[in-house]
Enzyme design. Structure first.
Site, mmCIF file in Angstrom:
data_model
loop_
_atom_site.group_PDB
_atom_site.id
_atom_site.type_symbol
_atom_site.label_atom_id
_atom_site.label_comp_id
_atom_site.label_asym_id
_atom_site.label_seq_id
_atom_site.Cartn_x
_atom_site.Cartn_y
_atom_site.Cartn_z
ATOM 1 N NE ARG A 184 -4.160 -1.891 1.725
ATOM 2 C CZ ARG A 184 -4.226 -2.964 2.509
ATOM 3 N NH1 ARG A 184 -3.416 -3.074 3.554
ATOM 4 N NH2 ARG A 184 -5.102 -3.896 2.273
ATOM 5 C CE LYS A 210 0.286 13.901 -14.920
ATOM 6 N NZ LYS A 210 0.026 14.436 -16.280
ATOM 7 C CD GLU A 235 8.443 16.410 -22.711
ATOM 8 O OE1 GLU A 235 7.866 17.407 -22.259
ATOM 9 O OE2 GLU A 235 7.834 15.387 -23.099
ATOM 10 C CE LYS A 238 6.267 17.359 -14.213
ATOM 11 N NZ LYS A 238 6.327 16.142 -14.988
ATOM 12 C CD GLU A 251 -2.840 16.627 -16.490
ATOM 13 O OE1 GLU A 251 -1.731 16.115 -16.245
ATOM 14 O OE2 GLU A 251 -3.472 16.449 -17.521
ATOM 15 N NE ARG A 285 1.529 16.970 -13.297
ATOM 16 C CZ ARG A 285 2.121 16.152 -12.445
ATOM 17 N NH1 ARG A 285 1.810 16.206 -11.175
ATOM 18 N NH2 ARG A 285 3.037 15.301 -12.862
ATOM 19 C CG ASN A 333 -0.783 17.265 -20.747
ATOM 20 O OD1 ASN A 333 0.171 16.567 -20.406
ATOM 21 N ND2 ASN A 333 -1.905 17.333 -20.063
ATOM 22 C CG HIS A 357 2.717 15.976 -24.229
ATOM 23 N ND1 HIS A 357 3.505 17.101 -24.341
ATOM 24 C CD2 HIS A 357 3.477 15.045 -23.602
ATOM 25 C CE1 HIS A 357 4.684 16.848 -23.792
ATOM 26 N NE2 HIS A 357 4.696 15.621 -23.338
ATOM 27 C CG HIS A 410 0.188 11.209 -25.704
ATOM 28 N ND1 HIS A 410 -0.419 11.720 -24.580
ATOM 29 C CD2 HIS A 410 1.493 11.088 -25.376
ATOM 30 C CE1 HIS A 410 0.481 11.883 -23.619
ATOM 31 N NE2 HIS A 410 1.651 11.505 -24.079
ATOM 32 C CG HIS A 422 7.292 11.008 -25.103
ATOM 33 N ND1 HIS A 422 5.933 11.058 -25.324
ATOM 34 C CD2 HIS A 422 7.559 12.015 -24.216
ATOM 35 C CE1 HIS A 422 5.393 12.028 -24.597
ATOM 36 N NE2 HIS A 422 6.357 12.624 -23.915
HETATM 37 N N1 GLY Z 1 4.551 15.007 -18.042
HETATM 38 C C1 GLY Z 1 3.425 15.804 -17.722
HETATM 39 C C2 GLY Z 1 3.159 15.864 -16.259
HETATM 40 O O1 GLY Z 1 3.948 15.413 -15.462
HETATM 41 O O2 GLY Z 1 2.130 16.361 -15.870
#
Ligand code: GLY
Length: 378
Positions: free
Chosen positions: A131, A153, A195, A236, A246, A250, A254, A257, A261, A276
């Site tokens: 957990r 993430k 990035e 960031k 997000e 946040r 993207n 992106h 994607h 990517h």
């Molecule tokens: N890579 C996008 C984020 O971490 O929100």
């Protein structure tokens, strides 16, 4: 013989200010010994599982394990095959079982030592093992140092799409040793650089100006590289601190992106065709040209973005996708699979200029289809 005292490597520390889950990002060259000392201080007496991939294991894992041993941290190494295919249910189960075999307990640590795949997979395993156990990110690619290792993430892919199974689980520490990037291929380094550029395009036009002047020194590995990583991590960290899950800002991360994607999906995540960061580079250029077409962004800014990507040797057009990107219909259909699609409406990050991006929900699919058709024809 008198030995000169060794000069401590220059380091920048960027805090991520999340209440109850705050952590630091340490950035600099030759930071593995420092990383071991920081880990030992974080979890005195703990054991650690080092999750890494075969490439990083061959190049760097012995050095990190030796530093950890000197700091009194015993490690078990768990090695996965490199590449996106490792973000699978099967590999996830294997890593969880290996962590249990290694008797990693609640007070122990998982160390993710690799690029984005290792970080996402090991972080997700740490999020659910018993957990939740703490984990440390030691990213070894530029992309991971400036993006995926920061912000919590974690996750794996499903047949429905990328990163659809996962959890927010913040690391307890991030150490970005920029000397580790010396062993990256030019292609992989440049892909990560997309990035870096993104942060300038989102809300920092002065940083984009700086990138235009300094990109070759970032690639060469001088102090400019550390500076680029530090500026990116600061940007960031600020976004993550104000919108960890997000629900708002946040999503600006993207930028490029939604297109990227879709392109990754259409090239079957085949890294020999597109990685990517290359997909992101095309996505950034498309986001600016789409913004121009919608009358939002000056044409000069869209040209500057493409020109910068071209100078570096990154792709900026759909025609540069090896083997082709498919039709406008294919690309829009692939976008509709993205988890950033809300109730069928496409959400894009658009821009009113360099450093002036914003979240644009409800963009009609027909507008996107028409734009992509013209891009493919152009
Ligand atoms: N890579 C996008 C984020 O971490 O929100």
């Amino acid at each position: 013989m008198i030995l000169a005292p060794s000069t401590p490597a220059a380091r920048t520390v960027v805090p991520v200010a999340l209440e109850g889950r705050a952590y630091d990002i340490h950035i600099g060259r030759d930071q593995l010994a420092e990383a071991a000392a920081l880990i030992a201080a974080l979890a005195p007496g703990a054991r650690a599982a080092l999750v890494t991939d075969e490439t990083v294991a061959r190049l760097h894992a012995d050095a990190l394990e030796a530093s950890l041993a000197r700091a009194g941290i015993g490690t078990t190494r768990i090695t996965i095959p490199p590449g996106e295919a490792s973000k699978s249910y099967a590999r996830f189960a294997a890593v969880c079982d290996a962590l249990l075999d290694a008797k990693i307990e609640r007070n122990d640590l998982v160390i993710a030592f690799g690029g984005g795949v290792v970080g996402d997979l090991a972080g997700f395993a740490a999020a659910v093992l018993r957990r939740g156990v703490r984990f440390v990110q030691i990213p070894t690619t530029l992309l991971a140092q400036v993006d995926s290792s920061v912000g919590g993430k974690t996750g794996i892919n499903s047949s429905h799409g990328k990163n659809l199974i996962g959890a927010f689980h913040q690391p307890a520490l991030v150490v970005a040793d920029t000397a580790l990037l010396d062993t990256l291929s030019q292609r992989e380094f440049k892909a990560g650089y997309a990035e870096v550029v993104k942060y300038g395009l989102i809300d920092d036009p002065a940083f984009f100006d700086w990138c235009e002047v300094n990109w070759s020194r970032v690639i060469a590995g001088g102090p400019e590289r550390d500076q680029a990583v530090a500026v990116s991590c600061r940007a960031k960290a600020a976004i993550v601190a104000r919108d960890e899950r997000e629900e708002g800002d946040r999503a600006l991360l993207n930028l490029g992106h939604t297109f990227a994607h879709a392109l990754e999906r259409l090239t079957a995540y085949d890294s020999s065709r597109l990685v990517h960061g290359e997909a992101v580079a095309i996505g950034l250029a498309l986001a600016f040209r789409f913004s121009q077409r919608l009358g939002l962004c000056p044409g000069q800014d869209a040209i500057r973005v493409s020109r910068h990507l071209d100078n570096i040797g990154l792709p900026s057009r759909l025609q540069q996708v090896p083997g082709g990107a498919g039709s406008a219909e294919d690309i829009v259909a692939a976008m509709a699979q993205d988890k950033k699609v809300k109730r069928g409406a496409l959400t894009f990050i658009l821009a009113r200029g360099i450093g002036r991006s914003f979240i644009a929900p409800g963009i009609p699919a027909d507008d996107v289809r028409g734009f992509i058709a013209d891009e493919l024809a152009g």
